[in-house]
Scaffold this motif. Sequence first.
Motif, PDB file in Angstrom:
ATOM      1  N   ASN A  74     -18.281 -10.522 -32.741  1.00 50.60           N
ATOM      2  CA  ASN A  74     -18.009  -9.154 -32.301  1.00 50.60           C
ATOM      3  C   ASN A  74     -16.573  -8.913 -31.842  1.00 50.60           C
ATOM      4  N   PHE A  75     -15.890  -9.977 -31.398  1.00 47.17           N
ATOM      5  CA  PHE A  75     -14.562  -9.772 -30.833  1.00 47.17           C
ATOM      6  C   PHE A  75     -13.472 -10.593 -31.514  1.00 47.17           C
ATOM      7  N   GLY A  76     -13.851 -11.410 -32.485  1.00 52.09           N
ATOM      8  CA  GLY A  76     -12.859 -12.156 -33.233  1.00 52.09           C
ATOM      9  C   GLY A  76     -12.746 -13.611 -32.810  1.00 52.09           C
ATOM     10  N   LYS A  77     -12.292 -14.439 -33.738  1.00 51.36           N
ATOM     11  CA  LYS A  77     -12.182 -15.879 -33.468  1.00 51.36           C
ATOM     12  C   LYS A  77     -11.140 -16.191 -32.393  1.00 51.36           C
ATOM     13  N   GLU A  78     -10.237 -15.230 -32.125  1.00 48.81           N
ATOM     14  CA  GLU A  78      -9.231 -15.423 -31.087  1.00 48.81           C
ATOM     15  C   GLU A  78      -9.843 -15.434 -29.690  1.00 48.81           C
TER      16      GLU A  78
END
Length: 209
Positions: free
Chosen positions: A59-63
């Motif tokens: 939902n928020f990215g691999k970062e």
Amino acid sequence: MWRKKNNPLQIGITGGIGSGKSLVCRIFSILGILIYDADSRAKLLYIQDDDLKSQIIQNFGKESYTSAGQLNRGYLAKQVFNDSQKVSLLNSLVHPKVGKDYQAWVQKNDQSPYLIKEAALLFESGSYLSLDKIITVFAPVDLRIERVVARDQHRSEVEIRAIIAKQITEEEKINKADYIIYNDNKQLLLPQILRLHQEFLLNISSNEN
């Protein structure tokens, strides 16, 4: 409603940033009462719960996580801080995990006379509904800001006020609570805590007889 037979009394403690709820919990801990720190447990679950990690990355990215597998708090904070929909989404992922972890903790410690759950967002998350009694720790806003500035020197007063603005009001917390502990530098903290401690033990004892 007091303790159900064969179950420990479950007490919630909440309060706005800088109110002193963690200090109150430390005193209860000295009295021998076990404390579940929901915020600290959530931080562990971010790292240890693979399903939660997967949902956050989706939902928020691999970062959202560093290459070492640690939560990238700075990145995630920037993603959600000024976006109420993203805040709600993140909470919808984390709060159920914390709730499940808390219930497992209660079962593990079911021989305790009573247990305390400390959570900043006790009302906002809805988790107060599963608890027997709620304590709100109160302090005036200006005093809370003064405490947080002294404690967290990386935070500005503007940032602290923004955090306070995102939490429910002190009036709402007081109205929803069963007990108020005043940590306002006007009333002694220890007598208030000891009075509640004795009340909880007495009510537990009367229910068991």
